[in-house]
Design an enzyme around this catalytic site. Structure first.
Site, PDB file in Angstrom:
ATOM      1  N   ALA A 198     -11.680   2.627   4.807  1.00 51.97           N
ATOM      2  CA  ALA A 198     -10.764   1.767   4.059  1.00 51.97           C
ATOM      3  C   ALA A 198      -9.910   2.571   3.081  1.00 51.97           C
ATOM      4  CB  ALA A 198     -11.547   0.685   3.329  1.00 51.97           C
ATOM      5  N   HIS A 199      -8.996   1.847   2.396  1.00 52.31           N
ATOM      6  CA  HIS A 199      -8.031   2.530   1.530  1.00 52.31           C
ATOM      7  C   HIS A 199      -8.704   3.239   0.355  1.00 52.31           C
ATOM      8  CE1 HIS A 199      -7.340  -1.560  -0.749  1.00 52.31           C
ATOM      9  NE2 HIS A 199      -8.564  -1.115  -0.880  1.00 52.31           N
ATOM     10  N   ASN A 200      -8.150   4.418   0.062  1.00 52.12           N
ATOM     11  CA  ASN A 200      -8.560   5.244  -1.070  1.00 52.12           C
ATOM     12  C   ASN A 200      -9.956   5.818  -0.957  1.00 52.12           C
ATOM     13  OD1 ASN A 200      -6.606   2.936  -2.625  1.00 52.12           O
ATOM     14  ND2 ASN A 200      -6.136   5.100  -2.963  1.00 52.12           N
ATOM     15  N   GLN A 226       0.862  -1.183   0.000  1.00 53.19           N
ATOM     16  CA  GLN A 226       0.000   0.000   0.000  1.00 53.19           C
ATOM     17  C   GLN A 226       0.902   1.238   0.000  1.00 53.19           C
ATOM     18  OE1 GLN A 226      -3.824  -0.760   0.331  1.00 53.19           O
ATOM     19  NE2 GLN A 226      -2.566  -2.313  -0.682  1.00 53.19           N
TER      20      GLN A 226
END
Length: 343
Positions: free
Chosen positions: A243-245, A202
């Site tokens: 969460a990511h993004n 990541q």
């Protein structure tokens, strides 16, 4: 660590600071806050909901924040404002009892040689400030917190104890991060293989805007490629998963236990109720309200209020309705066929 003693504030000073119209003695000293029904002399309270008007009529408070149309039944001093709840929020800061750490780096802290820590900042015991970190003026880092390499915190940020800020996290001025938050942990990125899972590095970061408040135990994952972004003025409650993004627009409010899956984009001025779930890779436009316990499984393109979860019911009726729900598609097709046959 010194504790700020509650202030004693004169009513005329409060009126001036809040832009209120004073009805009562300006030299009356207010020493604290109280609820409308229980406040005693010397305490400030407020009436925002007309349902509590009866409490106002019997109030023993030192003073009440209220609207002009409630003034006729107020038996005590009053501060007349357009929005009593907002005025109360502003007045509450006069009586805040939170500790105010002294500036300086505690002897038990670990600070990298190249970290930028101004003399106005406070770094608590056992805190860790890694290489390349830049702290703004007046930043407070609580005990046992970690600020990872290359991260930056704007002026006036407060990081409460036991917060973990990973590398490459950037937080705007005056933001508040409560205890046990984790900002910048790896997103849930794995590629399936014949024998299990292959981890995806990541490589993005986290960007948090100005005047953001993040509640205790909330996690904000770093981006897989681009950054995860939290806009200016966003408020996140306790125990939320971002969460990511994910991108959250300015001034959006998210209540506790909400889960936001990867790469979803939430607009500005949204309100998301507790324990709602938002699926990944969708978009929610500005000024949307999501009711608590709702599941958002597709994009929302028009402002408004949305909800989904079934309310609680008696067990036998709930089970019957669930059983009938399983036949909904079949019933739909039968009705559709009947309509076609009737044409």
């Amino acid at each position: 660590m010194p504790v700020t003693a509650p202030k004693t504030v004169r009513l005329d000073v409060l009126a001036r600071e809040l832009g209120a119209e004073l009805h009562g003695p300006g030299d009356l000293e207010v020493t604290g806050l109280g609820t409308l029904g229980a406040a005693g002399p010397g305490q400030l309270t407020f009436l925002a909901n007309p349902r509590y008007r009866a409490h106002l009529e019997n109030s023993r408070a030192g003073a009440v924040l209220l609207r002009a149309d409630q003034l006729d039944v107020c038996p005590v001093a009053a501060l007349v404002v357009k929005d009593p709840y907002l005025a109360y929020a502003k007045a509450s800061h006069f009586f805040d009892t939170a500790s105010v750490p002294a500036a300086g780096v505690h002897a038990a802290a670990c600070v990298a040689e190249d970290a930028v820590v101004p003399t106005s900042a406070s770094v608590g015991p056992n805190a860790v400030i890694e290489a390349g970190v830049v702290l703004g003026e007046g930043v407070v880092i609580g005990a046992n917190s970690v600020v990872g390499a290359g991260s930056s915190l704007g002026d006036g940020c407060r990081i409460w104890p036991n917060v973990t800020i990973y590398h490459g996290v950037h937080i705007g001025p005056r933001s508040i991060i409560h205890a046990n938050c984790v900002l910048g942990a790896d997103g849930f990125g794995f590629a399936p293989t014949a024998s299990g899972w292959s981890k995806i590095a990541q490589v993005g970061g986290v960007r948090i805007g100005a005047d953001v408040e993040i509640g205790a135990g909330t996690t904000v994952d770093r981006g897989a490629i681009d950054d995860t972004v939290i806009g200016d003025g966003v408020i996140l409650d306790n125990q939320i998963q971002v969460a990511h993004n994910v991108v959250i627009g300015d001034h959006t409010a998210v209540a506790g236990k909400v889960g936001i899956a990867g790469s979803s984009r939430i607009g500005a001025y949204c309100m998301i109720g507790g324990a709602a779930g938002i699926s990944g890779h969708l978009e929610i436009c500005d000024k949307v309200q999501i009711l608590g316990m709702s599941l958002v499984s597709r994009s929302i393109t028009e402002p408004g209020t949305y909800g989904s979860a079934l309310p609680v019911d008696k067990q036998d009726r709930y089970r019957r309705n669930v059983a009938r729900f399983r036949h909904l598609d079949e019933l739909y097709r039968r009705v559709l066929k009947l309509e076609r046959d009737a044409e």
